[in-house]
Design an enzyme around this catalytic site. Structure first.
Site, PDB file in Angstrom:
ATOM      1  N   LYS A  53      -0.741  -2.063   9.402  1.00 36.07           N
ATOM      2  CA  LYS A  53      -0.565  -2.711   8.094  1.00 36.07           C
ATOM      3  C   LYS A  53      -1.143  -4.122   8.121  1.00 36.07           C
ATOM      4  O   LYS A  53      -1.825  -4.539   7.184  1.00 36.07           O
ATOM      5  CB  LYS A  53       0.922  -2.738   7.710  1.00 36.07           C
ATOM      6  CG  LYS A  53       1.456  -1.373   7.322  1.00 36.07           C
ATOM      7  CD  LYS A  53       2.964  -1.350   7.119  1.00 36.07           C
ATOM      8  CE  LYS A  53       3.426   0.088   6.856  1.00 36.07           C
ATOM      9  NZ  LYS A  53       4.882   0.223   6.680  1.00 36.07           N
ATOM     10  N   GLN A  97      10.174  -3.096   7.560  1.00 35.41           N
ATOM     11  CA  GLN A  97       9.827  -1.828   8.212  1.00 35.41           C
ATOM     12  C   GLN A  97      11.095  -1.055   8.562  1.00 35.41           C
ATOM     13  O   GLN A  97      12.025  -1.592   9.167  1.00 35.41           O
ATOM     14  CB  GLN A  97       8.985  -2.096   9.472  1.00 35.41           C
ATOM     15  CG  GLN A  97       8.426  -0.855  10.123  1.00 35.41           C
ATOM     16  CD  GLN A  97       7.419  -0.095   9.247  1.00 35.41           C
ATOM     17  OE1 GLN A  97       6.735  -0.679   8.424  1.00 35.41           O
ATOM     18  NE2 GLN A  97       7.356   1.205   9.408  1.00 35.41           N
ATOM     19  N   ASP A 120       7.083  -1.697  -1.299  1.00 33.25           N
ATOM     20  CA  ASP A 120       7.355  -0.354  -0.788  1.00 33.25           C
ATOM     21  C   ASP A 120       7.900   0.555  -1.891  1.00 33.25           C
ATOM     22  O   ASP A 120       7.956   1.775  -1.720  1.00 33.25           O
ATOM     23  CB  ASP A 120       8.389  -0.413   0.350  1.00 33.25           C
ATOM     24  CG  ASP A 120       7.746  -0.263   1.716  1.00 33.25           C
ATOM     25  OD1 ASP A 120       6.693   0.388   1.807  1.00 33.25           O
ATOM     26  OD2 ASP A 120       8.310  -0.801   2.692  1.00 33.25           O
TER      27      ASP A 120
HETATM   28  N1  GUN Z   1       8.968   3.649   7.815  1.00 33.64           N
HETATM   29  C1  GUN Z   1       8.279   4.802   7.660  1.00 33.64           C
HETATM   30  N2  GUN Z   1       7.495   4.744   6.566  1.00 33.64           N
HETATM   31  C2  GUN Z   1       7.700   3.538   6.011  1.00 33.64           C
HETATM   32  C3  GUN Z   1       7.163   2.888   4.866  1.00 33.64           C
HETATM   33  O1  GUN Z   1       6.338   3.400   4.105  1.00 33.64           O
HETATM   34  N3  GUN Z   1       7.613   1.635   4.644  1.00 33.64           N
HETATM   35  C4  GUN Z   1       8.528   1.029   5.451  1.00 33.64           C
HETATM   36  N4  GUN Z   1       8.926  -0.202   5.136  1.00 33.64           N
HETATM   37  N5  GUN Z   1       9.036   1.598   6.506  1.00 33.64           N
HETATM   38  C5  GUN Z   1       8.623   2.841   6.792  1.00 33.64           C
END
Ligand code: GUN
Length: 284
Positions: A53, A97, A120
């Site tokens: 990311k 996350q 998100d």
């Molecule tokens: N953990 C697994 N997929 C995601 C996601 O798309 N966003 C976040 N913040 N955590 C995750």
């Protein structure tokens, strides 16, 4: 003959457009677009996701602020950090996350992210807006799937779609997006009876179960579109999806591979949401 949906290529094309939008924003408003990433603990899969990311932000010209907290961080330490990011004017998007280490209350942390910075799309408000088909920030993975289907010119209206998995992150928003696009949607899960029969009725199957090669050829109708959200390891430790790709592919009109399908689109949609959040903050 099936067509492989090349998520990498779709993602690359979209990222070029997003990078142009980011550069234009900087020119117009004289500031960088910022994404804050909060990573608590040391989950190894999360580490890879967070690294990717941050790298994607760099490539698109988005400024990233990464916060690494130890697994021993307390609920109030995490909450105080998110509260400070909530009022930070240089931060357009906040991403916590998941999963958080055991003992931390993720819902309480997520509830501190202002709806307009919730890139998100996990907040109750954004999910509520999605259910009501109102403009909002949409969860990245399901939104990436929709983008990919649209870019391939796959018709959704009036089609029978089956989503397997009911998580808040993928299954539920995926079902809502397909419903908003006028599909007839069925959501299946671990307690579903007659899963095979339901899948066989589907024109579009989205697999988000988290079990390696769970969807087999006998569950797929000839000519179906199959989207694989899974990210698992098979018996040899090789990366694989929720779909038994080798056997399913010949029944499909379109299918996404793993890796190189949905994955690259998820991070692309995070960049897209961050740009959208920044634009909304100046009233665009
Ligand atoms: N953990 C697994 N997929 C995601 C996601 O798309 N966003 C976040 N913040 N955590 C995750």
């Amino acid at each position: 003959m099936y067509k492989l949906i090349d998520g990498k290529a779709h993602a690359a094309a979209m990222r070029r457009e997003i990078a142009c939008g980011v550069a234009e924003y900087r020119r117009k408003y004289g500031r960088d677009i910022g994404l804050a990433v909060v990573f608590v603990g040391d989950n190894s899969a999360s580490k890879v996701y967070v690294r990717n990311k941050i790298k994607a932000c760099e490539e698109a010209g988005v400024k990233s602020f990464a916060y690494y907290l130890p697994a021993t961080a307390t609920q109030s330490e995490v909450e105080e950090l998110v509260k400070s990011l909530a009022v930070d004017k240089s931060v357009d998007g906040i991403l916590v996350q998941l999963p958080l280490p055991a003992g931390l209350n993720a819902d309480a942390v997520l509830s501190l992210i202002p709806v307009e910075k919730d890139v998100d799309g996990f907040s109750e408000s954004n999910i509520g807006s999605l259910c009501m088909n109102k403009p909002c920030l949409v969860a990245c993975t399901p939104n990436g799937v929709m983008r990919m289907l649209r870019r391939e010119g796959i018709e959704i209206k009036g089609k029978r779609a089956v989503v397997i998995g009911r998580s808040n992150i993928v299954g539920k928003p995926m079902a809502m997006l397909l419903l908003n696009a006028d599909a007839t949607v069925t959501v299946c899960h671990s307690r579903t009876q007659n899963l095979k029969e339901i899948c066989l009725s589907a024109d579009i199957v989205v697999a988000a179960i988290g079990r390696a090669k769970f969807i087999t050829a006998d569950m797929i109708k000839e000519g179906a579109v199959v989207v694989d959200v899974g990210m698992n390891r098979d018996e040899d430790g090789k990366l694989c999806g929720d779909v038994d790709f080798a056997n399913v592919k010949d029944k499909c009109s379109y299918i996404t591979p793993v890796p190189g399908g949905v994955g690259p689109m998820t991070i692309t949609m995070l960049l897209y949401n961050t740009l959208a959040a920044a634009e909304r903050s100046v009233g665009l």
